[in-house]
Design an enzyme around this catalytic site. Structure first.
Site, PDB file in Angstrom:
ATOM      1  N   LYS A   1       4.873  -9.783  -6.092  1.00  0.00           N
ATOM      2  CA  LYS A   1       4.863  -8.194  -6.082  1.00  0.00           C
ATOM      3  C   LYS A   1       6.094  -7.431  -6.719  1.00  0.00           C
ATOM      4  O   LYS A   1       6.053  -6.574  -7.280  1.00  0.00           O
ATOM      5  CB  LYS A   1       4.565  -7.711  -4.542  1.00  0.00           C
ATOM      6  CG  LYS A   1       3.206  -8.168  -4.157  1.00  0.00           C
ATOM      7  CD  LYS A   1       2.796  -7.271  -2.826  1.00  0.00           C
ATOM      8  CE  LYS A   1       1.563  -7.930  -2.358  1.00  0.00           C
ATOM      9  NZ  LYS A   1       1.493  -7.303  -0.896  1.00  0.00           N
TER      10      LYS A   1
ATOM     11  N   ASP B   1      10.085  -7.131  -1.701  1.00  0.00           N
ATOM     12  CA  ASP B   1       9.013  -7.717  -1.264  1.00  0.00           C
ATOM     13  C   ASP B   1       8.893  -9.043  -1.257  1.00  0.00           C
ATOM     14  O   ASP B   1       9.261  -9.630  -2.413  1.00  0.00           O
ATOM     15  CB  ASP B   1       7.774  -6.918  -1.779  1.00  0.00           C
ATOM     16  CG  ASP B   1       6.556  -6.820  -1.236  1.00  0.00           C
ATOM     17  OD1 ASP B   1       5.858  -6.088  -0.616  1.00  0.00           O
ATOM     18  OD2 ASP B   1       6.044  -8.306  -0.847  1.00  0.00           O
TER      19      ASP B   1
ATOM     20  N   CYS C   1      -3.190  -4.379   8.389  1.00  0.00           N
ATOM     21  CA  CYS C   1      -4.400  -4.152   7.631  1.00  0.00           C
ATOM     22  C   CYS C   1      -5.336  -5.377   7.437  1.00  0.00           C
ATOM     23  O   CYS C   1      -6.455  -5.381   7.227  1.00  0.00           O
ATOM     24  CB  CYS C   1      -3.908  -3.861   6.329  1.00  0.00           C
ATOM     25  SG  CYS C   1      -3.094  -2.181   6.063  1.00  0.00           S
TER      26      CYS C   1
ATOM     27  N   SER D   1      -7.061  -9.328  -2.927  1.00  0.00           N
ATOM     28  CA  SER D   1      -7.512  -8.167  -1.927  1.00  0.00           C
ATOM     29  C   SER D   1      -6.457  -7.110  -1.511  1.00  0.00           C
ATOM     30  O   SER D   1      -6.751  -6.005  -1.109  1.00  0.00           O
ATOM     31  CB  SER D   1      -7.569  -9.101  -0.424  1.00  0.00           C
ATOM     32  OG  SER D   1      -6.517  -9.507   0.140  1.00  0.00           O
TER      33      SER D   1
ATOM     34  N   CYS E   1      15.611   8.389  16.288  1.00  0.00           N
ATOM     35  CA  CYS E   1      15.168   7.405  15.357  1.00  0.00           C
ATOM     36  C   CYS E   1      13.888   6.813  15.729  1.00  0.00           C
ATOM     37  O   CYS E   1      13.341   7.278  16.632  1.00  0.00           O
ATOM     38  CB  CYS E   1      16.475   6.320  15.745  1.00  0.00           C
ATOM     39  SG  CYS E   1      16.093   5.458  17.347  1.00  0.00           S
TER      40      CYS E   1
ATOM     41  N   GLY F   1       0.722  -1.329   0.121  1.00  0.00           N
ATOM     42  CA  GLY F   1       0.111   0.029  -0.012  1.00  0.00           C
ATOM     43  C   GLY F   1       1.019   1.258  -0.003  1.00  0.00           C
ATOM     44  O   GLY F   1       0.732   2.227  -0.589  1.00  0.00           O
TER      45      GLY F   1
ATOM     46  N   ASP G   1       4.844  -3.725   6.606  1.00  0.00           N
ATOM     47  CA  ASP G   1       3.625  -3.836   7.269  1.00  0.00           C
ATOM     48  C   ASP G   1       3.853  -4.592   8.665  1.00  0.00           C
ATOM     49  O   ASP G   1       2.776  -5.079   9.013  1.00  0.00           O
ATOM     50  CB  ASP G   1       2.296  -4.492   6.430  1.00  0.00           C
ATOM     51  CG  ASP G   1       3.138  -6.056   6.050  1.00  0.00           C
ATOM     52  OD1 ASP G   1       4.107  -6.203   6.473  1.00  0.00           O
ATOM     53  OD2 ASP G   1       2.263  -6.698   5.440  1.00  0.00           O
ATOM     54  N   ASN G   2       5.076  -4.447   9.149  1.00  0.00           N
ATOM     55  CA  ASN G   2       5.124  -5.383  10.364  1.00  0.00           C
ATOM     56  C   ASN G   2       6.178  -4.840  11.183  1.00  0.00           C
ATOM     57  O   ASN G   2       7.149  -4.285  10.916  1.00  0.00           O
ATOM     58  CB  ASN G   2       5.399  -6.870  10.028  1.00  0.00           C
ATOM     59  CG  ASN G   2       6.767  -7.028   9.394  1.00  0.00           C
ATOM     60  OD1 ASN G   2       7.814  -7.231  10.115  1.00  0.00           O
ATOM     61  ND2 ASN G   2       6.730  -7.152   8.198  1.00  0.00           N
TER      62      ASN G   2
HETATM   63 ZN   LIG Z   1      16.598   6.646  19.004  1.00  0.00          ZN
END
Ligand SMILES: [Zn+2]
Length: 377
Positions: free
Chosen positions: A195, A171, A298, A178, A281, A150, A239-240
């Protein structure tokens, strides 16, 4: 100097340089982004993929043509085509520009854009903050995009359109139906395909003059260092949390800026971490990942399809600003967007002097719950 029998397919750089002095044409078949970084003295540029279309720009067939690329692979293909098309004395410079430079032969950075680039990037060239030197800088830049989902989709498309010369997109997944609700790099016909490869195809269809490296892999302790090493900017489209903490640690270790983005249902966040003195950071903001039950992805929580389009585009804008050294990056600031009220809020993110990620070595520790996953060295 027409030869009676076809000469060898390859010629060493030294003899090639001497032949150029005697009237041979040195034809650089690399991409403009590579050319901009530097090219042999006396070379003219026609990228391998443009050879056939640009044949009218080639010298008469009796002229010896010496093709050169980065390492000798593309120039060998060029010579095959040239010989078949009538340039029977065409030869490939063995070892390419890498060996040309290594042998101390003359070369120089190229500072001009060709006609295609002038047209393609015309709206950038009008901006004094970008201009020709900025566009050349983009063409010479390398961005690592982690995730072709996304966030990675709009970010990669805009970076490719903007002429960021080298994109590497990582990826591990294949396209699911979906995903198509928001991952606009991919097409319905690509369901089931990787992907990374789908992204590469889409980006080169948009801008065929770039170098796009598709890596179908999960970012892990073993590969993150080398993936980050040659990037100017790293864009987080993961995404993790495991991948995000890993990337943060690798960017810290390599002093690379990390353009962070995250989405959840109707809300998103963007910031820039690292890559400058006194920059916070990711772990100054989030010292440790939340418990799994508090951080549904998601697939579990849902997401408004256009939301990653907004957040990923903001990440692309930050990336381009960093590459050009213009504007004020979102460093030390977290931009939060809520699409329900379409509100944008900015939160200050100070550097935490006791941060477990960027604080003194005695205070550093892997993120709780992720074990040694996030200490790549
Ligand atoms: Zn830091």
């Amino acid at each position: 100097m027409r030869l009676h029998a076809p000469p060898d397919l390859e010629i060493d750089p030294g003899p090639a340089h001497r032949l150029v002095g005697q009237g041979a044409v040195l034809l650089d078949v690399r991409e403009p982004g590579e050319w901009a970084l530097g090219a042999p003295d006396g070379a003219s540029l026609i990228a391998l993929g443009d050879l056939e279309a640009a044949a009218t720009r080639l010298p008469p067939p009796e002229t010896p043509v010496l093709a050169i690329c980065a390492s000798g692979r593309r120039s060998a293909q060029a010579v095959q085509w040239l010989r078949a098309a009538g340039w029977s004395a065409a030869r490939s410079v063995a070892g390419g520009f890498e060996r040309w430079r290594a042998e101390g032969l003359p070369w120089a950075p190229r500072s001009t854009l060709d006609a295609d680039a002038r047209e393609r990037y015309a709206r950038h060239l009008l901006l004094p903050e970008v201009g020709e030197s900025g566009q050349l800088r983009l063409l010479r830049s390398r961005v690592l995009l982690v995730g072709a989902g996304g966030l990675g989709s709009p970010a990669a498309l805009y970076l490719a359109a903007a002429g960021v010369g080298s994109l590497r997109i990582v990826d591990p997944d294949v396209i699911e139906r979906s995903n198509l609700q928001r991952q606009i790099l991919h097409r319905d016909a690509g369901v089931g395909l990787p992907k990374a490869a789908s992204a590469r195809e889409a980006l080169l269809a948009l801008n065929p003059r770039l170098s796009v490296d598709a890596v179908q892999a999960r970012v892990d302790v073993g590969n993150v260092g080398s993936l980050v090493a040659d990037a100017d900017v790293v864009l987080d489209g993961t995404d993790n949390f495991a991948a995000r903490y890993l990337l943060d640690a690798a960017c810290q270790a390599a002093s690379k800026p990390l353009v962070y983005g995250a989405i959840h249902r109707f809300e998103g966040q963007v910031s820039v971490f690292g890559g400058a003195d006194a920059s916070p950071c990711y772990r100054c903001l989030f010292p440790d990942p939340p418990a799994v039950r508090d951080a549904p992805d998601c697939a579990a929580a849902g997401v408004l399809g256009v939301l990653p389009g907004i957040v990923g585009s903001l990440q692309a804008a930050e990336t381009i600003k960093l590459l050009l050294g213009i504007g004020v990056p979102l460093r030390g600031r977290l931009l939060h967007v809520d699409a329900r009220g379409m509100t944008f809020r900015e939160l200050r993110v100070p550097r935490d002097p006791s941060c477990p990620g960027c604080g003194p070595p005695s205070l550093r520790r892997p993120p709780l719950g992720l074990g040694s996953l996030c200490t790549p060295r």
